[in-house]
Design an enzyme around this catalytic site. Structure first.
Site, mmCIF file in Angstrom:
data_model
loop_
_atom_site.group_PDB
_atom_site.id
_atom_site.type_symbol
_atom_site.label_atom_id
_atom_site.label_comp_id
_atom_site.label_asym_id
_atom_site.label_seq_id
_atom_site.Cartn_x
_atom_site.Cartn_y
_atom_site.Cartn_z
ATOM 1 N N GLU A 80 0.867 -1.169 0.000
ATOM 2 C CA GLU A 80 0.000 0.000 0.000
ATOM 3 C C GLU A 80 0.907 1.223 0.000
ATOM 4 O O GLU A 80 1.726 1.398 0.906
ATOM 5 C CB GLU A 80 -0.890 0.041 1.242
ATOM 6 C CG GLU A 80 -1.957 -1.026 1.291
ATOM 7 C CD GLU A 80 -2.782 -0.937 2.572
ATOM 8 O OE1 GLU A 80 -2.636 0.071 3.304
ATOM 9 O OE2 GLU A 80 -3.532 -1.863 2.848
ATOM 10 N N ASP A 138 -6.264 8.896 9.707
ATOM 11 C CA ASP A 138 -4.905 8.502 10.083
ATOM 12 C C ASP A 138 -4.552 8.958 11.490
ATOM 13 O O ASP A 138 -4.873 10.075 11.902
ATOM 14 C CB ASP A 138 -3.887 9.092 9.098
ATOM 15 C CG ASP A 138 -4.050 8.533 7.702
ATOM 16 O OD1 ASP A 138 -4.368 7.339 7.598
ATOM 17 O OD2 ASP A 138 -3.863 9.281 6.729
#
Length: 277
Positions: A49, A60
């Protein structure tokens, strides 16, 4: 058959789970980031990724946010991210390891979904994980992704119930990403019992492979996930190793890349120690 589908078929044939490694493109600088990317397959990453840094990364946690800030300061852009993938395919000569771009839909929207998919496919990208693209709006991207042979990996969570799952799975391809904990990345970890139960529930709805991420920090935790899922996804703990390799001036020290890759190698060894029936 996409590279992602081929890789999971190979993992199934080898009777083991895979390791999906997340790194942020451009962190801590473009040259060092490329060296990490280039070394991940040999270190044992089965899929990669590649994060697309964004100024407002709402899913995040602190580790990935800081990685994105370092990368943006170093000059990363979407075009530079495509260039990294292109170099990986052409200069490094890796034609097999799947690369997914992970990030936020704003970066796609600003460029236009059709143009974004075309450029991503040309660079050698295999699919997307766009954390803020719900299935209700996936039609904006999905037709162009399909036209260019790109997989769309949508997220499920512990709160994605049996009524909601079919809507998510309708637009999912490549694999299903199960976010094993509620909240942001890298802040807490799920129990093995919880992972086992949710993976079993997802499998009742789809034949797609299931990757489990958020909160995996140690080889032992990766092993626990590998016992039940088709892949363990590790991100925040890897970018923490990048940060640990920086000097007081914020620049990469000589041991940064080997340190990151050694850590990935330890995760891969753990995942590969689990044999599937």
């Amino acid at each position: 058959m996409s590279r992602i589908t081929q890789r999971f078929a190979r993992l199934a044939a080898d009777k083991r789970a895979g390791l999906i490694a997340y790194v942020s493109a451009g962190d801590p600088d473009l040259a060092t980031s490329y060296e990490i990317l280039k070394g991940l397959p040999e270190a044992g990453a089965d899929l990669i990724e590649l994060g697309m840094p964004f100024t407002d990364p709402m899913a995040d946690g602190p580790s990935v946010q800081l990685a994105g800030q370092r990368a943006l300061k170093a000059g990363i852009t979407v075009d530079a991210t495509f260039d990294m993938v292109r170099r990986f395919r052409r200069e490094a000569g890796d034609k097999d390891t799947p690369i997914l771009l992970m990030g936020y839909y704003n970066l796609v929207y600003q460029r236009g979904a059709e143009r974004f998919c075309s450029q991503a496919a040309e660079a050698g990208v295999d699919g997307f994980i766009l954390v803020d693209l719900p299935p209700e709006e996936a039609d904006e991207l999905k037709p162009y992704a399909v036209a260019h042979g790109l997989d769309t990996v949508l997220l499920t969570a512990p709160t994605t119930d049996d009524k909601r799952l079919p809507a998510v799975l309708k637009y999912s391809s490549g694999f299903v990403y199960f976010v094993s904990v509620l909240g942001i990345t890298g802040t807490k970890s799920a129990t093995e019992e919880s992972v086992a139960a949710h993976v079993a529930r997802i499998r009742r709805h789809t034949a797609l492979p299931v990757g489990v991420g958020f909160g995996i920090k140690t080889p032992e935790q990766a092993v626990a996930v590998a016992r039940h899922a088709d892949a363990a996804v590790v991100g925040s703990a890897i970018v923490d190793r990048v940060k640990a390799g920086l000097g007081a001036d914020g620049k990469a020290r000589s041991g940064l890349v080997p340190g990151v890759l050694d850590y990935v190698r330890s995760l891969a060894q753990g995942v590969r120690s689990v044999r599937k029936a």
